[in-house]
Design a protein around this motif. Structure first.
Motif, mmCIF file in Angstrom:
data_model
loop_
_atom_site.group_PDB
_atom_site.id
_atom_site.type_symbol
_atom_site.label_atom_id
_atom_site.label_comp_id
_atom_site.label_asym_id
_atom_site.label_seq_id
_atom_site.Cartn_x
_atom_site.Cartn_y
_atom_site.Cartn_z
ATOM 1 N N UNK A 39 0.869 -1.179 0.000
ATOM 2 C CA UNK A 39 0.000 0.000 0.000
ATOM 3 C C UNK A 39 0.906 1.230 0.000
ATOM 4 N N UNK A 40 1.043 1.917 -1.142
ATOM 5 C CA UNK A 40 1.926 3.082 -1.216
ATOM 6 C C UNK A 40 1.314 4.290 -0.512
ATOM 7 N N UNK A 41 2.180 5.153 -0.011
ATOM 8 C CA UNK A 41 1.691 6.364 0.649
ATOM 9 C C UNK A 41 2.753 7.449 0.582
ATOM 10 N N UNK A 42 2.320 8.683 0.747
ATOM 11 C CA UNK A 42 3.225 9.807 0.967
ATOM 12 C C UNK A 42 2.731 10.535 2.203
ATOM 13 N N UNK A 43 3.606 10.665 3.189
ATOM 14 C CA UNK A 43 3.287 11.344 4.430
ATOM 15 C C UNK A 43 3.954 12.705 4.436
ATOM 16 N N UNK A 144 7.726 11.580 4.115
ATOM 17 C CA UNK A 144 8.173 10.233 3.744
ATOM 18 C C UNK A 144 7.373 9.726 2.556
ATOM 19 N N UNK A 145 8.022 8.972 1.704
ATOM 20 C CA UNK A 145 7.346 8.181 0.681
ATOM 21 C C UNK A 145 7.637 6.724 1.008
ATOM 22 N N UNK A 146 6.610 5.944 1.148
ATOM 23 C CA UNK A 146 6.844 4.568 1.554
ATOM 24 C C UNK A 146 5.754 3.606 1.134
ATOM 25 N N UNK A 147 5.891 2.390 1.602
ATOM 26 C CA UNK A 147 4.941 1.316 1.289
ATOM 27 C C UNK A 147 4.647 0.555 2.575
ATOM 28 N N UNK A 148 3.363 0.351 2.827
ATOM 29 C CA UNK A 148 2.920 -0.516 3.917
ATOM 30 C C UNK A 148 2.679 -1.920 3.367
ATOM 31 N N UNK A 149 3.135 -2.923 4.113
ATOM 32 C CA UNK A 149 2.845 -4.317 3.775
ATOM 33 C C UNK A 149 2.166 -4.987 4.965
#
Length: 401
Positions: A39-43, A144-149
């Motif tokens: 699940x990609x996200x940018x915080x 942050x740019x990241x991915x939730x797994x």
């Protein structure tokens, strides 16, 4: 804006660049990530921890946390976190300290695992893999740019494997202790049989001595046979090779047989032994495996008499909810709190410092439990150290199956 440690990629453009077009490539990247289970996200950071907001969060946020992407805030996410495990040892798990190090550039890549409670109350494990978004002018991270797994399944699998490994290790340890104890248990009656058999044949022995020797040989032979029977039976139980043989069983007569068997042992120790029949006016007959029922009672009575130095041992049964419920109570040494979770495990008694003072392989209770469950019943107990124990079990009438 640029992401921290952005690589300088080599250009692979074709000579005729106009022939190639990528429309909405950002959306395609997001879809590719979600297709891979992430699940990609940018915080975007706020002035303080919890003031930030998620930008361009993937649609999987709803399935992951139970909150839609438009309502999912940093403050809400922080409240969901129950536990944090950082992958790198030098990464602080305290959120405020971590945020400061990300902003000043000390930490540019971040990987951690969170145990969270979702909006529906479910417990999940989430892996967060992200990189800092750095402002070109200030050099400070703005988010942050990241991915939730979702790694809940992986965590559960690891836990199951660890539990299985611990059980296997414990089983091997107990079996080793059991084999060490078994060699002693076998040698003791064998030495008595061999030694007193030799003395029995010596010339000049008095008749009363011969009778005493014969009693010792008989007792040792019976004890040796019990050891062999227990070892063979627990092997059959573990191999699931035990069969149920149904037949009619007279409960009153069985209780009398058990009483007759243990009466001499109780009298030898000056113990009061008594039993209660279910209904004295008439006989109780049920269909079950009579041998296994008898052995279960025998194993429980054997322990009760063995571990009771003074006082009494009682047993009996009653009819409860279409089942026959048996009990065996004693005023013996009782069972300590630390031993209670393991008392029905095979070989456990062989490791007990208390029970090493007594004869036996430590298989009686595990065999009793296995028999009761094969007969369709349950077994339980209550105990108080130095005051005694009460073991209970029930069995149904198999004629009604």
């Amino acid at each position: 804006m640029r992401s921290a440690n952005s690589p300088d990629y080599l250009s692979c453009r074709p000579e005729n660049e106009e022939q190639v077009q990528f429309n909405n490539s950002g959306d395609l990247y997001l879809k590719a990530i979600e297709n891979a289970g992430g699940v990609p996200y940018q915080l975007v950071f706020g002035p303080l921890l919890g003031d930030g907001y998620f930008l361009n969060a993937g649609y999987g946020i709803k399935q992951l946390f139970g909150i839609g992407s438009g309502e999912f805030t940093e403050a809400l996410f922080q409240r969901m976190i129950d536990e944090i495990i950082t992958v790198n040892d030098d990464t602080p798990f305290e959120p405020v300290v971590l945020r400061e190090k990300i902003i000043d550039g000390t930490i540019q890549k971040y990987i951690a695992e969170y145990k969270v409670t979702t909006s529906s109350g479910d417990k999940k494990w989430i892996r967060d893999s992200s990189i800092a978004v750095v402002d070109d002018k200030t050099g400070k991270a703005t988010g942050l740019i990241g991915i939730f797994f979702d790694i809940t399944g992986q965590k559960q699998t690891i836990k199951l494997l660890e539990t299985a490994r611990e059980k296997a290790t414990e089983s091997d340890r107990l079996k080793t202790a059991f084999l060490n104890n078994l060699s002693h248990e076998i040698r003791t009656p064998l030495n008595a049989i061999v030694g007193f058999s030799t003395m029995l044949n010596e010339p000049g022995q008095l008749s009363e001595n011969r009778l005493e020797f014969q009693d010792i040989i008989t007792h040792s032979s019976d004890h040796l046979l019990e050891i062999v029977d227990d070892v063979v039976e627990i092997s059959k139980i573990e191999a699931k090779a035990v069969r149920i043989i149904k037949k009619e069983v007279n409960i009153n007569q069985m209780l009398q047989r058990v009483y007759d068997r243990f009466k001499p042992d109780a009298e030898e120790k000056n113990l009061l032994l008594r039993y209660d029949a279910p209904i004295e006016e008439r006989e109780i007959i049920i269909t079950t495996d009579g041998y296994k029922l008898f052995q279960t009672l025998t194993n429980l009575l054997s322990n009760a008499v063995k571990f009771t130095k003074e006082g009494k041992v009682e047993f009996g049964c009653s009819i409860k909810e279409n089942k026959i419920e048996f009990y065996v109570s004693d005023t013996g040494i009782g069972i300590g709190l630390e031993d209670r979770p393991n008392i029905f495990k095979p070989f456990y008694q062989a490791e007990s410092s208390i029970t090493k003072r007594y004869e036996g392989t430590g298989l009686g209770l595990s065999i009793a439990k296995a028999y009761v469950e094969l007969l369709g019943g349950e077994i339980w107990f209550r105990s108080e150290p130095a005051r005694g124990s009460v073991f209970c079990f029930n069995v149904p009438d198999m004629s009604k199956d």
